[in-house]
Design an enzyme around this catalytic site. Structure first.
Site, PDB file in Angstrom:
ATOM      1  N   CYS A  15     -17.528  28.457 -20.721  1.00 31.59           N
ATOM      2  CA  CYS A  15     -16.340  28.579 -19.667  1.00 31.59           C
ATOM      3  C   CYS A  15     -16.364  27.635 -19.047  1.00 31.59           C
ATOM      4  CB  CYS A  15     -16.223  29.977 -19.441  1.00 31.59           C
ATOM      5  SG  CYS A  15     -14.573  30.184 -18.819  1.00 31.59           S
TER       6      CYS A  15
ATOM      7  N   LYS B 254     -25.745  30.895 -18.987  1.00 24.93           N
ATOM      8  CA  LYS B 254     -24.533  29.873 -18.209  1.00 24.93           C
ATOM      9  C   LYS B 254     -24.181  29.360 -16.748  1.00 24.93           C
ATOM     10  CE  LYS B 254     -19.038  30.506 -16.765  1.00 24.93           C
ATOM     11  NZ  LYS B 254     -18.413  31.754 -16.892  1.00 24.93           N
TER      12      LYS B 254
ATOM     13  N   ASN C 153     -24.781  35.544 -18.207  1.00 20.82           N
ATOM     14  CA  ASN C 153     -23.309  35.042 -18.977  1.00 20.82           C
ATOM     15  C   ASN C 153     -24.208  34.285 -20.918  1.00 20.82           C
ATOM     16  OD1 ASN C 153     -21.154  34.339 -20.846  1.00 20.82           O
ATOM     17  ND2 ASN C 153     -19.788  33.826 -18.774  1.00 20.82           N
TER      18      ASN C 153
HETATM   19  N1  CDT Z   1     -14.788  33.160 -17.880  1.00 20.19           N
HETATM   20  C1  CDT Z   1     -14.543  31.648 -16.905  1.00 20.19           C
HETATM   21  O1  CDT Z   1     -15.257  31.126 -16.323  1.00 20.19           O
HETATM   22  N2  CDT Z   1     -13.470  31.448 -16.226  1.00 20.19           N
HETATM   23  C2  CDT Z   1     -12.647  30.718 -15.467  1.00 20.19           C
HETATM   24  C3  CDT Z   1     -11.654  31.248 -14.730  1.00 20.19           C
HETATM   25  C4  CDT Z   1     -11.222  30.360 -13.245  1.00 20.19           C
HETATM   26  S1  CDT Z   1      -9.661  30.477 -13.088  1.00 20.19           S
HETATM   27  C5  CDT Z   1      -9.767  28.679 -12.589  1.00 20.19           C
HETATM   28  C6  CDT Z   1     -12.727  29.087 -16.142  1.00 20.19           C
HETATM   29  O2  CDT Z   1     -13.420  28.341 -15.236  1.00 20.19           O
HETATM   30  O3  CDT Z   1     -12.240  29.275 -17.259  1.00 20.19           O
END
Ligand code: CDT
Length: 305
Positions: free
Chosen positions: A172, A127, A110
């Site tokens: 993210c 990531k 990612n």
């Molecule tokens: N894509 C990603 O990393 N999403 C996660 C979902 C976690 S649900 C709390 C995030 O940390 O936003």
């Protein structure tokens, strides 16, 4: 003379599973042009910005899985985005699913890249903090299979100079970890850019659903203030293939204040003129070189929790 970088946070609305790469790239190009008209030096797109967020569903077939990844960047479907950025002289951050061959082996990450105003890749990141699970959980309303589909990144958190600013990238879930901001800050970041796909409900912890927006703001605002750094967080928002995702794309000053935030869960651009001298000012209040105590932190961080 103040050091200003004008940043556009280019939030994405949902992307349909059937939407072609070319159509998605056309949406991103439209945002790039809009950002250029508004004077942006740097445009920040989201995580996995070129497709629907496929870790939300179970895929067994390897060829089907590979089709969600970029096998080269730029590639035949994405070259036009790079060409337009060069034509406009605008830099951008792009999150994407990367299929890479390293030492003859296939790897999936990612990833994100930072593109300079000449349309060239100036920095790359993979990531580190992958959320979710490896196994199929068919009873959940949607999956979170990042730990199945991606490997942990093998590139350091680092910074790249674009548009006269030291820019650090993360992706993210990385934004929820204080280490991310501190390591990037110690690497010289003045501006940290990131994209996210964050569902507005947590199937296995429904009691936390009402905190999802708050935790999004909290982690990025704290990261900005505690490190005296600009933070730009950009969502893939809205209901995508049945998964409802938060928006709240935002630009946060080194004071920790949100200075711009999206108001929809569609494609939306927010713009702010970020004064990099604020970084110098807030860092002078902390004076990390004088007041950090790494010799004490080290003994603590080596203990298992
Ligand atoms: N894509 C990603 O990393 N999403 C996660 C979902 C976690 S649900 C709390 C995030 O940390 O936003």
């Amino acid at each position: 003379m103040p050091r200003i970088i004008t940043v556009g946070a280019a939030q994405s609305g949902p992307i349909a599973r059937t939407e072609s790469r070319r159509d998605v790239v056309a949406r991103r190009i439209e945002q790039l042009r809009q950002a250029h008209r508004q004077g942006c030096d740097l445009v920040v797109f989201t995580e996995v910005a070129l497709t629907a967020f496929f870790p939300h569903w179970w895929i067994e077939d390897e060829a089907e899985l590979d089709a969600w990844f970029e096998h080269q960047l730029p590639g035949p479907d994405t070259q036009s985005l790079f060409d337009e950025a060069r034509r406009l002289g605008v830099s951008f951050y792009l999150g994407y699913a990367e299929l890479a061959y390293e030492h003859g082996q296939k790897h999936r990450y990612n990833s994100s890249v930072l593109i300079d105003s000449q349309g060239q890749i100036a920095g790359k990141y993979r990531k580190l903090h992958l959320p979710g699970h490896v196994e199929h959980r068919p009873h959940n309303p949607f999956q979170n299979l990042e730990q199945r589909y991606f490997e942990i990144g093998n590139l350091p958190l680092s910074t790249t100079n674009v548009c006269g600013a030291q820019v650090g990238m993360c992706i993210c879930n990385d934004r929820r970890w204080p280490e991310t901001y501190r390591v990037l800050t110690l690497a010289g970041a003045e501006l940290i850019v990131l994209g996210y796909n964050t569902p507005d409900q947590i199937p296995e912890h429904p009691a936390m659903n009402h905190l999802v927006d708050f935790h999004n703001r909290l982690s990025m605002q704290a990261g900005a203030y505690q490190n005296g750094v600009w933070v730009v967080g950009v969502a893939k928002a809205g209901v995508e293939e049945g998964v409802s995702q938060i928006g709240q794309s935002m630009i946060i000053a080194p004071s920790g204040e949100v200075v711009a935030m999206s108001s929809t869960r569609e494609d939306e651009l927010i713009v702010y003129r970020c004064d990099l001298d604020m970084v110098t000012y807030y860092r002078s209040l902390f004076n990390f070189a004088k007041n950090r105590r790494p010799e004490f932190y080290e003994s603590l961080t080596n203990r298992p929790s």
